[in-house]
Design a protein around this motif. Sequence first.
Motif, PDB file in Angstrom:
ATOM      1  N   PHE A   1       0.843  -1.182   0.000  1.00 45.46           N
ATOM      2  CA  PHE A   1       0.000   0.000   0.000  1.00 45.46           C
ATOM      3  C   PHE A   1       0.884   1.240   0.000  1.00 45.46           C
ATOM      4  N   GLY A   2       0.416   2.311  -0.625  1.00 40.77           N
ATOM      5  CA  GLY A   2       1.112   3.578  -0.566  1.00 40.77           C
ATOM      6  C   GLY A   2       0.743   4.471  -1.724  1.00 40.77           C
ATOM      7  N   LEU A   3       1.106   5.750  -1.611  1.00 47.26           N
ATOM      8  CA  LEU A   3       0.924   6.672  -2.725  1.00 47.26           C
ATOM      9  C   LEU A   3       1.737   6.167  -3.918  1.00 47.26           C
ATOM     10  N   PHE A   4       2.992   5.766  -3.641  1.00 47.23           N
ATOM     11  CA  PHE A   4       3.836   5.079  -4.609  1.00 47.23           C
ATOM     12  C   PHE A   4       3.930   3.613  -4.207  1.00 47.23           C
ATOM     13  N   TYR A   5       4.260   2.758  -5.170  1.00 47.36           N
ATOM     14  CA  TYR A   5       4.521   1.359  -4.851  1.00 47.36           C
ATOM     15  C   TYR A   5       5.870   1.259  -4.143  1.00 47.36           C
ATOM     16  N   LYS A   6       6.934   1.605  -4.846  1.00 42.90           N
ATOM     17  CA  LYS A   6       8.266   1.657  -4.250  1.00 42.90           C
ATOM     18  C   LYS A   6       9.008   2.871  -4.796  1.00 42.90           C
ATOM     19  N   ILE A   7       9.905   3.408  -3.982  1.00 38.64           N
ATOM     20  CA  ILE A   7      10.704   4.566  -4.379  1.00 38.64           C
ATOM     21  C   ILE A   7      12.173   4.177  -4.298  1.00 38.64           C
ATOM     22  N   GLY A   8      12.906   4.442  -5.367  1.00 34.04           N
ATOM     23  CA  GLY A   8      14.335   4.167  -5.402  1.00 34.04           C
ATOM     24  C   GLY A   8      15.125   5.446  -5.543  1.00 34.04           C
TER      25      GLY A   8
ATOM     26  N   ALA B   1       4.958   5.367   0.505  1.00 38.76           N
ATOM     27  CA  ALA B   1       5.312   4.219  -0.337  1.00 38.76           C
ATOM     28  C   ALA B   1       5.379   2.975   0.520  1.00 38.76           C
ATOM     29  N   ALA B   2       5.208   1.845  -0.130  1.00 39.26           N
ATOM     30  CA  ALA B   2       5.376   0.593   0.593  1.00 39.26           C
ATOM     31  C   ALA B   2       6.833   0.397   0.995  1.00 39.26           C
ATOM     32  N   TYR B   3       7.760   0.838   0.136  1.00 32.92           N
ATOM     33  CA  TYR B   3       9.163   0.551   0.397  1.00 32.92           C
ATOM     34  C   TYR B   3      10.053   1.595  -0.272  1.00 32.92           C
ATOM     35  N   CYS B   4      11.139   1.969   0.396  1.00 37.16           N
ATOM     36  CA  CYS B   4      12.197   2.798  -0.177  1.00 37.16           C
ATOM     37  C   CYS B   4      13.479   1.987  -0.166  1.00 37.16           C
ATOM     38  N   HIS B   5      14.201   1.986  -1.272  1.00 32.76           N
ATOM     39  CA  HIS B   5      15.394   1.152  -1.327  1.00 32.76           C
ATOM     40  C   HIS B   5      16.294   1.615  -2.451  1.00 32.76           C
ATOM     41  N   GLY B   6      17.517   1.120  -2.467  1.00 33.88           N
ATOM     42  CA  GLY B   6      18.415   1.389  -3.580  1.00 33.88           C
ATOM     43  C   GLY B   6      19.857   1.115  -3.223  1.00 33.88           C
ATOM     44  N   THR B   7      20.680   0.932  -4.249  1.00 32.08           N
ATOM     45  CA  THR B   7      22.112   0.785  -4.021  1.00 32.08           C
ATOM     46  C   THR B   7      22.737   2.126  -3.668  1.00 32.08           C
ATOM     47  N   LEU B   8      22.162   3.219  -4.204  1.00 36.09           N
ATOM     48  CA  LEU B   8      22.496   4.569  -3.779  1.00 36.09           C
ATOM     49  C   LEU B   8      21.432   5.003  -2.777  1.00 36.09           C
ATOM     50  N   PRO B   9      21.741   5.969  -1.913  1.00 41.28           N
ATOM     51  CA  PRO B   9      20.713   6.396  -0.948  1.00 41.28           C
ATOM     52  C   PRO B   9      19.473   6.953  -1.639  1.00 41.28           C
ATOM     53  N   THR B  10      18.328   6.528  -1.161  1.00 41.21           N
ATOM     54  CA  THR B  10      17.062   7.132  -1.569  1.00 41.21           C
ATOM     55  C   THR B  10      16.785   8.258  -0.582  1.00 41.21           C
ATOM     56  N   ILE B  11      16.633   9.472  -1.088  1.00 44.57           N
ATOM     57  CA  ILE B  11      16.581  10.654  -0.225  1.00 44.57           C
ATOM     58  C   ILE B  11      15.194  11.290  -0.279  1.00 44.57           C
TER      59      ILE B  11
ATOM     60  N   SER C   1      18.189   4.432   2.899  1.00 44.78           N
ATOM     61  CA  SER C   1      17.342   5.597   2.649  1.00 44.78           C
ATOM     62  C   SER C   1      17.589   6.649   3.718  1.00 44.78           C
ATOM     63  N   ASP C   2      17.536   7.922   3.303  1.00 45.09           N
ATOM     64  CA  ASP C   2      17.744   9.044   4.217  1.00 45.09           C
ATOM     65  C   ASP C   2      16.513   9.936   4.207  1.00 45.09           C
ATOM     66  N   PHE C   3      16.068  10.314   5.408  1.00 50.14           N
ATOM     67  CA  PHE C   3      14.922  11.208   5.568  1.00 50.14           C
ATOM     68  C   PHE C   3      15.402  12.473   6.276  1.00 50.14           C
ATOM     69  N   TYR C   4      15.248  13.622   5.604  1.00 49.17           N
ATOM     70  CA  TYR C   4      15.683  14.896   6.164  1.00 49.17           C
ATOM     71  C   TYR C   4      14.468  15.809   6.375  1.00 49.17           C
ATOM     72  N   ASP C   5      14.361  16.369   7.594  1.00 46.30           N
ATOM     73  CA  ASP C   5      13.301  17.349   7.886  1.00 46.30           C
ATOM     74  C   ASP C   5      11.922  16.809   7.509  1.00 46.30           C
ATOM     75  N   CYS C   6      11.644  15.587   7.909  1.00 49.36           N
ATOM     76  CA  CYS C   6      10.351  14.958   7.624  1.00 49.36           C
ATOM     77  C   CYS C   6       9.600  14.716   8.929  1.00 49.36           C
ATOM     78  N   SER C   7       8.274  14.708   8.841  1.00 46.83           N
ATOM     79  CA  SER C   7       7.481  14.463  10.050  1.00 46.83           C
ATOM     80  C   SER C   7       6.192  13.742   9.705  1.00 46.83           C
ATOM     81  N   PHE C   8       5.748  12.928  10.663  1.00 45.38           N
ATOM     82  CA  PHE C   8       4.445  12.279  10.578  1.00 45.38           C
ATOM     83  C   PHE C   8       3.635  12.680  11.801  1.00 45.38           C
ATOM     84  N   ASN C   9       2.449  13.214  11.564  1.00 46.78           N
ATOM     85  CA  ASN C   9       1.547  13.596  12.639  1.00 46.78           C
ATOM     86  C   ASN C   9       0.212  12.912  12.402  1.00 46.78           C
ATOM     87  N   GLY C  10      -0.169  12.014  13.295  1.00 43.36           N
ATOM     88  CA  GLY C  10      -1.430  11.321  13.096  1.00 43.36           C
ATOM     89  C   GLY C  10      -1.508  10.086  13.955  1.00 43.36           C
ATOM     90  N   SER C  11      -2.331   9.149  13.522  1.00 41.34           N
ATOM     91  CA  SER C  11      -2.532   7.920  14.281  1.00 41.34           C
ATOM     92  C   SER C  11      -2.689   6.752  13.321  1.00 41.34           C
TER      93      SER C  11
END
Length: 200
Positions: free
Chosen positions: A74-81, A127-137, A170-180
Amino acid sequence: SLETAGNYFRLMNDITVHKNYMWYPIGTPQTFKAAVSPDECHTFYGSFDGNGHAIKGKLNLQYTTSYNYRTMSFGLFYKIGPAYKSHGDYSIKDLIIDADVDICGGSVSDSETLAGASTEVEIGILAAYCHGTLPTIIRNCHIYSDVKFMHDWRISNMRIGGFCAGALDSDFYDCSFNGSIDMNDYVAAGNIEIGGIVGS
């Protein structure tokens, strides 16, 4: 797929999703009644610039099945690389998702079909999954969502994340989740991995 590699997408306006619209993850065929081959599910390798805009309203996420009904994603995207030869060092940036999410999958007939399966569920609003041989940012992305999950499946393992069910390199910069995240008392037979940004 690699067809998105090097391509740049920019959101020019807010998008409001109608509450009765079923959202199929970007990169997957619009089907949920039959098993989907992994060859039919594509990873996003471009750069998506949310441009500070929001996806609002109600996201009713439909499941996409693969591996002979073994994995539900499930996700807005299937997978992000990782973004290859793109406009910047990011895959997704400057995006707001301000939408409650209902994940409803499986009728009684589907449950009977899945009865013998070892079903795994991957839930991520981005996305369901973030992955890659290089960082997914992922940069400066913010999600405001209350998630409700209902199903008729026999689940072996489950991964849930506010952004992604799972992430590798994968790297997440300045990201937030607010909810339940409301599981409605549904459980998995095996592992359950839950996180505000990523589940696993």
